[in-house]
Design a protein around this motif. Structure first.
Motif, mmCIF file in Angstrom:
data_model
loop_
_atom_site.group_PDB
_atom_site.id
_atom_site.type_symbol
_atom_site.label_atom_id
_atom_site.label_comp_id
_atom_site.label_asym_id
_atom_site.label_seq_id
_atom_site.Cartn_x
_atom_site.Cartn_y
_atom_site.Cartn_z
ATOM 1 N N LYS A 129 0.828 -1.208 0.000
ATOM 2 C CA LYS A 129 0.000 0.000 0.000
ATOM 3 C C LYS A 129 0.860 1.254 0.000
ATOM 4 O O LYS A 129 0.522 2.262 -0.648
ATOM 5 C CB LYS A 129 -0.931 -0.008 1.210
ATOM 6 C CG LYS A 129 -2.036 -1.057 1.131
ATOM 7 C CD LYS A 129 -2.937 -1.002 2.353
ATOM 8 C CE LYS A 129 -4.059 -2.036 2.249
ATOM 9 N NZ LYS A 129 -4.947 -2.018 3.450
ATOM 10 N N ARG A 130 1.983 1.218 0.706
ATOM 11 C CA ARG A 130 2.860 2.398 0.734
ATOM 12 C C ARG A 130 3.511 2.636 -0.623
ATOM 13 O O ARG A 130 3.693 3.784 -1.038
ATOM 14 C CB ARG A 130 3.932 2.238 1.827
ATOM 15 C CG ARG A 130 3.371 2.274 3.238
ATOM 16 C CD ARG A 130 4.466 2.470 4.268
ATOM 17 N NE ARG A 130 5.448 1.392 4.270
ATOM 18 C CZ ARG A 130 5.317 0.269 4.969
ATOM 19 N NH1 ARG A 130 4.229 0.066 5.711
ATOM 20 N NH2 ARG A 130 6.256 -0.666 4.935
ATOM 21 N N ILE A 131 3.834 1.555 -1.324
ATOM 22 C CA ILE A 131 4.393 1.711 -2.667
ATOM 23 C C ILE A 131 3.353 2.317 -3.599
ATOM 24 O O ILE A 131 3.629 3.242 -4.363
ATOM 25 C CB ILE A 131 4.887 0.352 -3.211
ATOM 26 C CG1 ILE A 131 6.111 -0.121 -2.429
ATOM 27 C CG2 ILE A 131 5.228 0.459 -4.702
ATOM 28 C CD1 ILE A 131 6.568 -1.511 -2.794
ATOM 29 N N ASP A 132 2.130 1.801 -3.534
ATOM 30 C CA ASP A 132 1.056 2.331 -4.376
ATOM 31 C C ASP A 132 0.785 3.804 -4.088
ATOM 32 O O ASP A 132 0.328 4.549 -4.967
ATOM 33 C CB ASP A 132 -0.238 1.530 -4.163
ATOM 34 C CG ASP A 132 -0.155 0.122 -4.732
ATOM 35 O OD1 ASP A 132 0.717 -0.104 -5.596
ATOM 36 O OD2 ASP A 132 -0.948 -0.741 -4.316
ATOM 37 N N ALA A 133 1.069 4.226 -2.850
ATOM 38 C CA ALA A 133 0.789 5.607 -2.457
ATOM 39 C C ALA A 133 1.915 6.571 -2.827
ATOM 40 O O ALA A 133 1.742 7.787 -2.692
ATOM 41 C CB ALA A 133 0.528 5.674 -0.954
ATOM 42 N N LEU A 134 3.067 6.052 -3.274
ATOM 43 C CA LEU A 134 4.150 6.950 -3.676
ATOM 44 C C LEU A 134 3.662 7.860 -4.797
ATOM 45 O O LEU A 134 3.204 7.392 -5.848
ATOM 46 C CB LEU A 134 5.367 6.143 -4.134
ATOM 47 C CG LEU A 134 6.197 5.460 -3.044
ATOM 48 C CD1 LEU A 134 7.222 4.531 -3.678
ATOM 49 C CD2 LEU A 134 6.894 6.499 -2.167
ATOM 50 N N GLU A 135 3.762 9.162 -4.601
ATOM 51 C CA GLU A 135 3.175 10.108 -5.543
ATOM 52 C C GLU A 135 3.694 9.938 -6.972
ATOM 53 O O GLU A 135 2.888 9.941 -7.919
ATOM 54 C CB GLU A 135 3.401 11.537 -5.059
ATOM 55 C CG GLU A 135 2.694 12.580 -5.907
ATOM 56 C CD GLU A 135 2.820 13.967 -5.334
ATOM 57 O OE1 GLU A 135 2.508 14.948 -6.053
ATOM 58 O OE2 GLU A 135 3.242 14.091 -4.168
ATOM 59 N N PRO A 136 5.014 9.805 -7.199
ATOM 60 C CA PRO A 136 5.485 9.657 -8.589
ATOM 61 C C PRO A 136 4.917 8.418 -9.282
ATOM 62 O O PRO A 136 4.530 8.485 -10.456
ATOM 63 C CB PRO A 136 7.008 9.569 -8.440
ATOM 64 C CG PRO A 136 7.301 10.259 -7.148
ATOM 65 C CD PRO A 136 6.149 9.910 -6.258
ATOM 66 N N LEU A 137 4.849 7.290 -8.572
ATOM 67 C CA LEU A 137 4.298 6.075 -9.172
ATOM 68 C C LEU A 137 2.800 6.204 -9.397
ATOM 69 O O LEU A 137 2.268 5.744 -10.417
ATOM 70 C CB LEU A 137 4.587 4.866 -8.283
ATOM 71 C CG LEU A 137 5.945 4.171 -8.457
ATOM 72 C CD1 LEU A 137 6.072 3.004 -7.489
ATOM 73 C CD2 LEU A 137 6.137 3.685 -9.884
ATOM 74 N N ARG A 138 2.118 6.831 -8.451
ATOM 75 C CA ARG A 138 0.675 7.037 -8.603
ATOM 76 C C ARG A 138 0.387 7.935 -9.806
ATOM 77 O O ARG A 138 -0.500 7.644 -10.626
ATOM 78 C CB ARG A 138 0.103 7.664 -7.336
ATOM 79 C CG ARG A 138 -1.424 7.731 -7.329
ATOM 80 C CD ARG A 138 -1.959 8.293 -6.041
ATOM 81 N NE ARG A 138 -1.607 9.693 -5.879
ATOM 82 C CZ ARG A 138 -0.869 10.177 -4.889
ATOM 83 N NH1 ARG A 138 -0.387 9.356 -3.963
ATOM 84 N NH2 ARG A 138 -0.601 11.467 -4.797
ATOM 85 N N ASP A 139 1.164 9.003 -9.958
ATOM 86 C CA ASP A 139 0.983 9.907 -11.101
ATOM 87 C C ASP A 139 1.281 9.187 -12.419
ATOM 88 O O ASP A 139 0.606 9.423 -13.433
ATOM 89 C CB ASP A 139 1.885 11.132 -10.962
ATOM 90 C CG ASP A 139 1.451 12.048 -9.826
ATOM 91 O OD1 ASP A 139 0.332 11.864 -9.320
ATOM 92 O OD2 ASP A 139 2.243 12.930 -9.440
ATOM 93 N N PHE A 140 2.291 8.311 -12.399
ATOM 94 C CA PHE A 140 2.640 7.570 -13.609
ATOM 95 C C PHE A 140 1.508 6.646 -14.024
ATOM 96 O O PHE A 140 1.128 6.603 -15.206
ATOM 97 C CB PHE A 140 3.926 6.772 -13.373
ATOM 98 C CG PHE A 140 4.267 5.821 -14.488
ATOM 99 C CD1 PHE A 140 4.679 6.290 -15.726
ATOM 100 C CD2 PHE A 140 4.161 4.445 -14.303
ATOM 101 C CE1 PHE A 140 4.981 5.416 -16.760
ATOM 102 C CE2 PHE A 140 4.464 3.562 -15.321
ATOM 103 C CZ PHE A 140 4.874 4.051 -16.553
ATOM 104 N N ARG A 141 0.963 5.905 -13.091
ATOM 105 C CA ARG A 141 -0.148 5.002 -13.419
ATOM 106 C C ARG A 141 -1.339 5.772 -13.975
ATOM 107 O O ARG A 141 -1.999 5.328 -14.919
ATOM 108 C CB ARG A 141 -0.560 4.200 -12.182
ATOM 109 C CG ARG A 141 0.454 3.151 -11.726
ATOM 110 C CD ARG A 141 -0.157 2.255 -10.670
ATOM 111 N NE ARG A 141 0.781 1.269 -10.174
ATOM 112 C CZ ARG A 141 1.537 1.445 -9.082
ATOM 113 N NH1 ARG A 141 1.459 2.569 -8.414
ATOM 114 N NH2 ARG A 141 2.370 0.509 -8.698
ATOM 115 N N GLN A 142 -1.619 6.913 -13.367
ATOM 116 C CA GLN A 142 -2.737 7.724 -13.849
ATOM 117 C C GLN A 142 -2.464 8.255 -15.249
ATOM 118 O O GLN A 142 -3.373 8.322 -16.090
ATOM 119 C CB GLN A 142 -2.990 8.886 -12.883
ATOM 120 C CG GLN A 142 -3.553 8.452 -11.537
ATOM 121 C CD GLN A 142 -3.670 9.600 -10.555
ATOM 122 O OE1 GLN A 142 -3.179 10.708 -10.798
ATOM 123 N NE2 GLN A 142 -4.318 9.342 -9.419
ATOM 124 N N ALA A 143 -1.207 8.604 -15.535
ATOM 125 C CA ALA A 143 -0.861 9.172 -16.837
ATOM 126 C C ALA A 143 -1.005 8.167 -17.967
ATOM 127 O O ALA A 143 -1.314 8.540 -19.106
ATOM 128 C CB ALA A 143 0.563 9.732 -16.804
#
Length: 279
Positions: free
Chosen positions: A29-43
């Motif tokens: 869950k903490r990995i999924d919450a990392l902002e850069p990775l979260r922004d990448f998945r959304q992009a």
């Protein structure tokens, strides 16, 4: 296998095993919450244009502080619990270990570590021989720790839908590059590729791979003769279909192609209007 005393105690302790599982789940869950990775998945969500996906990877690779934050977090968990399992899929080869961080129908992102002993052992085994692979994907490499790693650079003739193995020509070695920390490399592996030639120490890098719609075939060349030694569809599903057809044809089932055509049509229909997951 005979477990150590510590492992035997852990295996026999239901509460301890559940604690380890919960620790791994919390880390995920903490990995999924990392902002850069979260922004990448959304992009890249629902994105089918390779150039847009590549742009998202370049943005993610511009500042790699999130990688070290993620690794520090995992190391802290491992220090508290020796049976902690990082919540990612392990990948690797005879050259490196890796963790698959993101895997979607359009792109994959991995963190790779190449220990010096693996690089040295591979070099001794191949003695300068080996293969050069052209997968027809776009590959981006962000070097976090170069370790004196050295690439040889290669090029192959372009191909299109009329590709025939007999007319594949030869690949050529175009140069060599010593890598530095922070380097960003891009390869269009329809015609460009590389081989890790050696290193002075262990190396760490991020790797992004982008699928290209309607890509030409994937090819493998011999690094010594420079001749083509293998080719296949650049699409995994098409490759599996070709493999099944070949096996069925060898078994004398010449009627199999009609069944596969029907199956493919049913799959396309069932996937209409929603993203399909390779599998």
């Amino acid at each position: 296998m005979i477990p150590t005393e510590r492992l035997a105690r852990w295996l026999g302790d239901t509460e301890a095993r559940e604690g380890t599982r919960l620790c791994s789940a919390a880390a995920s869950k903490r990995i999924d919450a990392l902002e850069p990775l979260r922004d990448f998945r959304q992009a890249i969500a629902g994105e089918e244009r390779p150039e847009q996906v590549e742009g998202a990877i370049q943005t993610l690779f511009a500042d790699t502080g999130w990688v070290f934050e993620m690794l520090a977090d995992q190391l802290a968990d491992a220090a508290r619990d020796p049976f902690f399992t990082p919540p990612w899929r392990a990948i690797g080869s005879d050259l490196h270990y890796g963790a698959l961080l993101v895997n979607t129908p359009v792109a994959a992102l991995a963190l790779n570590v190449a220990p010096l002993r693996k690089l040295a052992a591979r070099k001794r085994m191949t003695d300068g021989t080996g293969s050069v692979n052209f997968s027809s994907r776009t590959i981006l490499l962000k070097i976090l720790k170069a370790g004196g790693m050295r690439f040889s650079l290669w090029r192959a003739p372009p191909v299109d839908d009329t590709f025939r193995a007999a007319d594949a020509g030869r690949c050529e070695r175009t140069g060599e590059r010593m890598l530095l920390d922070g380097d960003l490399l891009r390869f269009d592996t329809a015609t460009e590729s590389y081989i890790i030639e050696g290193a002075e120490g262990s190396a760490v890098w991020l790797q992004g791979e982008i699928d290209r719609p309607n890509a030409p075939v994937a090819r493998e060349y011999d690094a010594v003769s420079r001749r083509l030694v293998a080719s296949s569809s650049a699409d995994d599903r098409a490759s599996r279909a070709q493999l099944m057809l070949t096996c069925l044809r060898q078994a004398g089932r010449v009627d199999a192609s009609a069944v596969l055509r029907i199956t493919a049509a049913m799959r396309r229909s069932s996937c209409a209007g929603m993203p399909c997951v390779n599998g």
